[in-house]
Design a protein around this motif. Structure first.
Motif, PDB file in Angstrom:
ATOM      1  N   ILE A   1       0.875  -1.170   0.000  1.00 58.34           N
ATOM      2  CA  ILE A   1       0.000   0.000   0.000  1.00 58.34           C
ATOM      3  C   ILE A   1       0.908   1.215   0.000  1.00 58.34           C
ATOM      4  O   ILE A   1       1.650   1.443   0.947  1.00 58.34           O
ATOM      5  N   GLY A   2       0.883   1.964  -1.091  1.00 56.83           N
ATOM      6  CA  GLY A   2       1.715   3.155  -1.222  1.00 56.83           C
ATOM      7  C   GLY A   2       2.984   2.886  -2.020  1.00 56.83           C
ATOM      8  O   GLY A   2       3.472   1.759  -2.110  1.00 56.83           O
ATOM      9  N   ARG A   3       3.489   3.960  -2.614  1.00 56.74           N
ATOM     10  CA  ARG A   3       4.692   3.845  -3.446  1.00 56.74           C
ATOM     11  C   ARG A   3       5.930   3.473  -2.644  1.00 56.74           C
ATOM     12  O   ARG A   3       6.778   2.725  -3.108  1.00 56.74           O
ATOM     13  N   ASP A   4       6.035   4.006  -1.432  1.00 62.79           N
ATOM     14  CA  ASP A   4       7.204   3.698  -0.601  1.00 62.79           C
ATOM     15  C   ASP A   4       7.313   2.202  -0.334  1.00 62.79           C
ATOM     16  O   ASP A   4       8.389   1.624  -0.426  1.00 62.79           O
TER      17      ASP A   4
ATOM     18  N   ILE B   1       9.887  -3.081  -1.334  1.00 65.62           N
ATOM     19  CA  ILE B   1       9.802  -4.509  -1.679  1.00 65.62           C
ATOM     20  C   ILE B   1      10.677  -4.809  -2.889  1.00 65.62           C
ATOM     21  O   ILE B   1      11.406  -5.802  -2.917  1.00 65.62           O
ATOM     22  N   ARG B   2      10.634  -3.945  -3.883  1.00 61.44           N
ATOM     23  CA  ARG B   2      11.478  -4.169  -5.072  1.00 61.44           C
ATOM     24  C   ARG B   2      12.960  -4.075  -4.733  1.00 61.44           C
ATOM     25  O   ARG B   2      13.767  -4.858  -5.224  1.00 61.44           O
ATOM     26  N   LEU B   3      13.314  -3.113  -3.894  1.00 66.09           N
ATOM     27  CA  LEU B   3      14.720  -2.959  -3.521  1.00 66.09           C
ATOM     28  C   LEU B   3      15.241  -4.152  -2.730  1.00 66.09           C
ATOM     29  O   LEU B   3      16.403  -4.534  -2.877  1.00 66.09           O
ATOM     30  N   THR B   4      14.386  -4.760  -1.903  1.00 64.18           N
ATOM     31  CA  THR B   4      14.837  -5.912  -1.115  1.00 64.18           C
ATOM     32  C   THR B   4      15.191  -7.097  -2.006  1.00 64.18           C
ATOM     33  O   THR B   4      15.956  -7.965  -1.595  1.00 64.18           O
ATOM     34  N   ARG B   5      14.669  -7.110  -3.207  1.00 68.62           N
ATOM     35  CA  ARG B   5      14.961  -8.209  -4.132  1.00 68.62           C
ATOM     36  C   ARG B   5      16.297  -8.043  -4.850  1.00 68.62           C
ATOM     37  O   ARG B   5      16.841  -9.029  -5.337  1.00 68.62           O
ATOM     38  N   VAL B   6      16.799  -6.808  -4.913  1.00 62.73           N
ATOM     39  CA  VAL B   6      18.010  -6.584  -5.710  1.00 62.73           C
ATOM     40  C   VAL B   6      19.195  -6.035  -4.923  1.00 62.73           C
ATOM     41  O   VAL B   6      20.326  -6.125  -5.398  1.00 62.73           O
TER      42      VAL B   6
ATOM     43  N   PRO C   1      21.750  -5.744  -1.487  1.00 64.52           N
ATOM     44  CA  PRO C   1      22.199  -6.460  -0.293  1.00 64.52           C
ATOM     45  C   PRO C   1      21.665  -5.798   0.983  1.00 64.52           C
ATOM     46  O   PRO C   1      21.347  -4.604   1.000  1.00 64.52           O
ATOM     47  N   ASP C   2      21.585  -6.583   2.046  1.00 65.40           N
ATOM     48  CA  ASP C   2      21.041  -6.093   3.311  1.00 65.40           C
ATOM     49  C   ASP C   2      21.777  -4.874   3.842  1.00 65.40           C
ATOM     50  O   ASP C   2      21.157  -3.953   4.381  1.00 65.40           O
ATOM     51  N   ARG C   3      23.082  -4.835   3.714  1.00 68.53           N
ATOM     52  CA  ARG C   3      23.842  -3.691   4.250  1.00 68.53           C
ATOM     53  C   ARG C   3      23.471  -2.386   3.549  1.00 68.53           C
ATOM     54  O   ARG C   3      23.397  -1.340   4.184  1.00 68.53           O
ATOM     55  N   ILE C   4      23.220  -2.451   2.267  1.00 71.57           N
ATOM     56  CA  ILE C   4      22.805  -1.240   1.542  1.00 71.57           C
ATOM     57  C   ILE C   4      21.386  -0.857   1.951  1.00 71.57           C
ATOM     58  O   ILE C   4      21.078   0.325   2.130  1.00 71.57           O
ATOM     59  N   LEU C   5      20.521  -1.838   2.125  1.00 70.86           N
ATOM     60  CA  LEU C   5      19.162  -1.545   2.607  1.00 70.86           C
ATOM     61  C   LEU C   5      19.197  -0.901   3.984  1.00 70.86           C
ATOM     62  O   LEU C   5      18.448   0.034   4.259  1.00 70.86           O
ATOM     63  N   ASP C   6      20.094  -1.400   4.857  1.00 74.66           N
ATOM     64  CA  ASP C   6      20.241  -0.792   6.180  1.00 74.66           C
ATOM     65  C   ASP C   6      20.650   0.672   6.059  1.00 74.66           C
ATOM     66  O   ASP C   6      20.163   1.534   6.799  1.00 74.66           O
TER      67      ASP C   6
END
Length: 98
Positions: A52-55, A60-65, A67-72
């Protein structure tokens, strides 16, 4: 929290609380959320997850591509504007606490 925990995590808790408060005023409307929920409930073959929402969709898309450290680091960067001004940390300090 203990005093040691308060010293280490207090500013992070304040930043998350401030960010959450800001999202309640500028986030997705209840009507938009209700449309997505209605779609999920009425789907013949519902998906496992709905966003729900663009964010949320972007995250969700970013978590697929990414690494966890960059997401953090991205999460830390999103919290930085909400960090208490008296305890302004570096990006690395925020990422270490997330």
């Amino acid at each position: 929290m203990s005093p040691a925990h308060q010293d280490r995590y207090g500013p992070l808790v304040q930043a998350v609380t401030a960010q959450t408060t800001a999202f309640t005023t500028k986030g997705t409307s209840a009507e938009d959320a209700a449309q997505v929920i209605s779609k999920a409930v009425n789907a013949r073959k519902p998906r496992t997850r709905y966003t729900i929402g663009r964010d949320a969709a972007l995250l969700i898309r970013l978590t697929r591509v990414l690494p966890d450290r960059i997401l953090d680091r991205l999460v830390a960067a999103s919290l930085r504007p909400y960090w208490p001004k008296t305890a302004a940390p570096s990006l690395e300090q925020v990422a270490d606490r997330v």
